[in-house]
Design a protein around this motif. Structure first.
Motif, PDB file in Angstrom:
ATOM      1  N   PRO A  97       0.815  -1.223   0.000  1.00  0.00           N
ATOM      2  CA  PRO A  97       0.000   0.000   0.000  1.00  0.00           C
ATOM      3  C   PRO A  97       0.848   1.272   0.000  1.00  0.00           C
ATOM      4  O   PRO A  97       0.477   2.267  -0.650  1.00  0.00           O
ATOM      5  N   GLU A 101       0.813   4.192  -2.898  1.00  0.00           N
ATOM      6  CA  GLU A 101       0.707   5.634  -2.662  1.00  0.00           C
ATOM      7  C   GLU A 101       1.861   6.366  -3.340  1.00  0.00           C
ATOM      8  O   GLU A 101       1.677   7.450  -3.915  1.00  0.00           O
ATOM      9  N   MET A 105      -1.583   6.323  -6.022  1.00  0.00           N
ATOM     10  CA  MET A 105      -2.911   5.995  -5.498  1.00  0.00           C
ATOM     11  C   MET A 105      -3.064   6.614  -4.118  1.00  0.00           C
ATOM     12  O   MET A 105      -2.446   6.169  -3.152  1.00  0.00           O
ATOM     13  N   ASN A 107      -4.210   7.512  -0.490  1.00  0.00           N
ATOM     14  CA  ASN A 107      -4.820   6.836   0.669  1.00  0.00           C
ATOM     15  C   ASN A 107      -4.951   5.320   0.503  1.00  0.00           C
ATOM     16  O   ASN A 107      -5.897   4.712   1.015  1.00  0.00           O
ATOM     17  N   ALA A 108      -4.015   4.709  -0.194  1.00  0.00           N
ATOM     18  CA  ALA A 108      -4.080   3.257  -0.393  1.00  0.00           C
ATOM     19  C   ALA A 108      -3.999   2.517   0.940  1.00  0.00           C
ATOM     20  O   ALA A 108      -4.740   1.553   1.173  1.00  0.00           O
ATOM     21  N   THR A 111      -7.236   3.019   2.895  1.00  0.00           N
ATOM     22  CA  THR A 111      -8.311   2.258   2.247  1.00  0.00           C
ATOM     23  C   THR A 111      -8.209   0.784   2.596  1.00  0.00           C
ATOM     24  O   THR A 111      -9.214   0.118   2.872  1.00  0.00           O
ATOM     25  N   SER A 118     -14.842  -1.773  -0.422  1.00  0.00           N
ATOM     26  CA  SER A 118     -14.891  -0.922  -1.610  1.00  0.00           C
ATOM     27  C   SER A 118     -14.052  -1.558  -2.705  1.00  0.00           C
ATOM     28  O   SER A 118     -13.235  -2.458  -2.451  1.00  0.00           O
ATOM     29  N   LEU A 119     -14.251  -1.078  -3.925  1.00  0.00           N
ATOM     30  CA  LEU A 119     -13.476  -1.589  -5.050  1.00  0.00           C
ATOM     31  C   LEU A 119     -11.995  -1.283  -4.860  1.00  0.00           C
ATOM     32  O   LEU A 119     -11.136  -2.113  -5.179  1.00  0.00           O
ATOM     33  N   ASP A 120     -11.695  -0.102  -4.323  1.00  0.00           N
ATOM     34  CA  ASP A 120     -10.299   0.260  -4.087  1.00  0.00           C
ATOM     35  C   ASP A 120      -9.640  -0.700  -3.098  1.00  0.00           C
ATOM     36  O   ASP A 120      -8.470  -1.073  -3.263  1.00  0.00           O
ATOM     37  N   LYS A 121     -10.379  -1.110  -2.075  1.00  0.00           N
ATOM     38  CA  LYS A 121      -9.825  -2.048  -1.102  1.00  0.00           C
ATOM     39  C   LYS A 121      -9.535  -3.397  -1.757  1.00  0.00           C
ATOM     40  O   LYS A 121      -8.506  -4.023  -1.483  1.00  0.00           O
ATOM     41  N   LEU A 123      -8.799  -3.838  -4.884  1.00  0.00           N
ATOM     42  CA  LEU A 123      -7.643  -3.635  -5.762  1.00  0.00           C
ATOM     43  C   LEU A 123      -6.335  -3.638  -4.966  1.00  0.00           C
ATOM     44  O   LEU A 123      -5.333  -4.206  -5.413  1.00  0.00           O
ATOM     45  N   VAL A 124      -6.350  -3.023  -3.784  1.00  0.00           N
ATOM     46  CA  VAL A 124      -5.149  -3.023  -2.948  1.00  0.00           C
ATOM     47  C   VAL A 124      -4.843  -4.444  -2.471  1.00  0.00           C
ATOM     48  O   VAL A 124      -3.689  -4.889  -2.502  1.00  0.00           O
TER      49      VAL A 124
END
Length: 228
Positions: A97, A101, A105, A107-108, A111, A118-121, A123-124
């Motif tokens: 993460p 960043e 990205m 706030n990876a 998140t 969330s989708l971002d979570k 993806l991480v």
């Protein structure tokens, strides 16, 4: 299903059922796991991943144990590897993460640690899984194969734990066709990438346990590989 299968199932139920039926036992587990994470990593992998190898032997040879298999040394090796896996999960879940960043990205890290889905979570978590399994998994899998071979060469004896490993002999004798074309090229992208994505979406105190449970699947996969 044979008698040995029923006995195996009964043994597994007797060992694990108390954790589901007793709040006191489960609370003790959570407390001990929080205070002694590496010790629990050793125990989880020693038990669960060895269970996977036993199942793998049942699939490949029709028995749960046999002379020279080396249940005890395998459990010790899995315990040590489990501590390494725990360390790797901590390192990659913290580092990836931060790198994301660094690459832009925002706030990876926040998140990833957020309880909100969330989708971002996702993806991480996927990025962590892909990075860990691309960098760490091939080395881990190869070393595990080496230790397995060494234990078999020592007749499954506990002495295998203190006997020097003939690295050159074992490495040059490995079936690299299976190791590359099945273990690396198929199990890593098609199983371990998605499996560990799910793992990293779980609460931190559940990740090592889930990873150890995946060790049961690993035992089955290795049994399939052994047949090739």
């Amino acid at each position: 299903m044979k008698k040995q299968d029923f006995l195996f199932i009964i043994l597994v139920v007797v060992v694990f059922l108390p954790f589901f039926l007793s709040d006191a036992v489960y609370d003790w587990y959570k407390s001990f796991n929080a205070e002694h994470g590496m010790v629990m990593s050793f125990l989880k992998f020693a038990i669960l991943s060895s269970l996977g190898e036993v199942l793998g032997l049942r699939i490949s040879a029709g028995v749960y144990n046999r002379k020279g298999f080396g249940i005890i040394p395998r459990m010790v090796v899995w315990g040590i590897l489990g501590m390494g896996i725990n360390a790797a999960m901590i390192i990659f879940s913290k580092g990836v993460p931060q790198f994301m960043e660094y690459m832009g990205m925002a706030n990876a890290a926040a998140t990833f640690t957020s309880e909100a889905m969330s989708l971002d979570k996702v993806l991480v978590a996927l990025a962590i899984s892909v990075t860990m399994n691309t960098i760490f998994a091939p080395v881990f899998m190869t070393f595990h194969k080496i230790t397995d071979t060494h234990i078999l060469m020592c007749g499954g004896s506990i002495k295998s734990l203190i006997t020097p490993i003939p690295m050159t002999k074992i490495i040059t004798g490995l079936n690299w066709n299976v190791q590359w074309n099945f273990v690396f090229k198929k199990t890593i992208p098609f199983f371990w990438y998605p499996a560990h994505t799910i793992t990293f979406m779980l609460p931190p105190d559940m990740r090592v346990l889930f990873a150890a449970l995946l060790g049961i699947v690993l035992g089955v996969l290795l049994a399939v590989a052994a047949r090739k």
